[in-house]
Design a protein around this motif. Structure first.
Motif, PDB file in Angstrom:
ATOM      1  N   PRO A 125     -34.886 -60.488  72.823  1.00  0.00           N
ATOM      2  CA  PRO A 125     -35.674 -60.213  71.622  1.00  0.00           C
ATOM      3  C   PRO A 125     -34.933 -60.655  70.351  1.00  0.00           C
ATOM      4  CG  PRO A 125     -34.851 -58.173  72.615  1.00  0.00           C
ATOM      5  CD  PRO A 125     -34.598 -59.277  73.586  1.00  0.00           C
ATOM      6  N   TYR A 151     -34.504 -59.182  67.470  1.00  0.00           N
ATOM      7  CA  TYR A 151     -33.607 -58.213  66.829  1.00  0.00           C
ATOM      8  C   TYR A 151     -32.253 -58.196  67.524  1.00  0.00           C
ATOM      9  CZ  TYR A 151     -33.639 -54.560  70.386  1.00  0.00           C
ATOM     10  OH  TYR A 151     -33.424 -53.843  71.529  1.00  0.00           O
ATOM     11  N   ARG A 162     -34.808 -53.097  62.362  1.00  0.00           N
ATOM     12  CA  ARG A 162     -34.417 -52.608  63.683  1.00  0.00           C
ATOM     13  C   ARG A 162     -33.008 -53.062  64.040  1.00  0.00           C
ATOM     14  NH1 ARG A 162     -37.903 -52.545  69.190  1.00  0.00           N
ATOM     15  NH2 ARG A 162     -36.287 -51.560  70.445  1.00  0.00           N
ATOM     16  N   ASN A 218     -39.634 -55.523  59.691  1.00  0.00           N
ATOM     17  CA  ASN A 218     -39.381 -54.475  60.687  1.00  0.00           C
ATOM     18  C   ASN A 218     -38.312 -54.907  61.683  1.00  0.00           C
ATOM     19  OD1 ASN A 218     -41.172 -52.550  59.822  1.00  0.00           O
ATOM     20  ND2 ASN A 218     -42.893 -53.396  60.991  1.00  0.00           N
ATOM     21  N   THR A 219     -38.335 -56.192  62.012  1.00  0.00           N
ATOM     22  CA  THR A 219     -37.405 -56.718  63.001  1.00  0.00           C
ATOM     23  C   THR A 219     -35.975 -56.675  62.467  1.00  0.00           C
ATOM     24  OG1 THR A 219     -39.160 -58.190  63.734  1.00  0.00           O
ATOM     25  CG2 THR A 219     -36.951 -58.666  64.529  1.00  0.00           C
ATOM     26  N   ASN A 241     -40.817 -60.698  60.518  1.00  0.00           N
ATOM     27  CA  ASN A 241     -41.238 -59.392  60.030  1.00  0.00           C
ATOM     28  C   ASN A 241     -40.031 -58.535  59.624  1.00  0.00           C
ATOM     29  OD1 ASN A 241     -42.195 -56.645  59.992  1.00  0.00           O
ATOM     30  ND2 ASN A 241     -44.044 -57.424  60.997  1.00  0.00           N
TER      31      ASN A 241
END
Lengths: 125, 125, 125, 125
Positions: free
Chosen positions: A11, A13, A54, A50-51, A48
């Motif tokens: 992923p 992140y 995180r 958010n990534t 994003n």
DNA sequence: GTGGTCTAGACCACC
DNA sequence: GTGGTCTAGACCACG
């Protein structure tokens, strides 16, 4: 500074976390130095926020960085990171040993092979 | 014969694939020997037959086993498993080298550490 | 875009794989273009998402598409699809030749027949 | 007379059906000639008599052989078989044409390729 | 009884 | 919202 590989199975992140770990270990980012803000890095990588958040949360959980509300995220004392990395190295070596045993390699043959790969990498530099 | 680790991040079917690779490589399972049936193994491990099926399908795709409808699954002969495993070992060692470099270890220090882990495992036996 | 034939002996997921191979080869789907999502295509064809998932997994294994978690599945670049298809064509022709020989057809008669089928298809367009 | 390939993905009974089709077409088995009995062939191939029975039933369904209770199975007039084989050849050619079109081959290029494979097979003899 | 396929429905990780 | 994994249960083809 950060390069993403979308075709990598890991992923996003996690790639970011890994990259920052490397940068800090290599001394590019020093203790108490500020990391890019969540928003600016998200813009830069076109992903994003958010990534990014995180990834930073994960780094903070590991004690590698610390965040101050309204100011930003900063590199923590590096003790934790070295320890974490040593643990990772250990399990990585243990897996190599396990695989080499399955292939019937003796300790000497295994170390010979490691030296060979070392030389191979040296010639790539 | 097969042990599952539910805490492991890897999916169950992958653990099973990995386990059979090891058993075949170590010679515990020999060419043309029959593997446990999908259903019986599923019962034994208390998991869904589909999960076993998926693992077997993957092993067949890799050319490590072959299945005959209505008869069962069998170990394929002189497969390329050894070669595959050597590639895996190589990338595993390369990752270890990369991590050791980040930690500032020299080649000698790295090899010292490997020898230490070897002894550690020996004492576990 | 995708048409299923329930009378076909081949499993549904294989039909889907085959259909996408064709669409990509014909240039209808281009490099990095996004495929329909697993769920939407499942809805459209009124079949189970798992079946679509399986088809996509197979296409990814073949290096024809690549998937990004949380984003979708995309056509991979300059894949080896052409080469794969040429091999398929070869074995398909060889089977035809074998069958024509069993029927006692000479090479000329066989080629005559092929030309006839070509014209037949042309008139269907 | 019959050789089974257990690693072939096709079911055993289908391999047997296919083999008898070939033997009859090639004239090795002639009209009204008796086929081996179910039990003797099953013994010879060390397989389940049910499997032979299924193959014979299939051949009878296709009108290629006929069975007489208490006597055995015999080769039918070969008209049916030739027709069946022609249908098979047709669909086989059509699939080849479809694939060649996907690859962008013209009719001339396609036929060139077929001639090449013909020569290739000739040199194998 | 064997493997192969499919459905229905769920949960998780990721973005 | 996306894909990835797993369960439960069913049906079919094969031997």
């Amino acid at each position: 500074m950060i390069i993403l590989d979308y075709k990598d199975r890991r992923p996003i992140y996690e790639q970011i976390v890994e990259r920052f770990k490397g940068l800090i270990l290599l001394g590019v980012l020093k203790t108490d130095e500020q990391l890019p803000s969540v928003r600016s890095l998200a813009m830069e990588l076109s992903i994003n926020p958010n990534t990014i958040q995180r990834a930073y949360t994960e780094l903070e959980r590991l004690g590698i960085i610390y965040g101050i509300k309204g100011k930003g995220n900063f590199v923590a004392e590096s003790n934790n990171l070295v320890e974490v990395r040593h643990m990772e190295l250990k399990s990585c070596i243990e897996e190599s040993i396990k695989k080499s045993k399955e292939l019937g390699l003796s300790e000497e043959e295994f170390i010979m092979q490691i030296k060979a790969y070392y030389r191979e990498e040296a010639s790539d530099d």
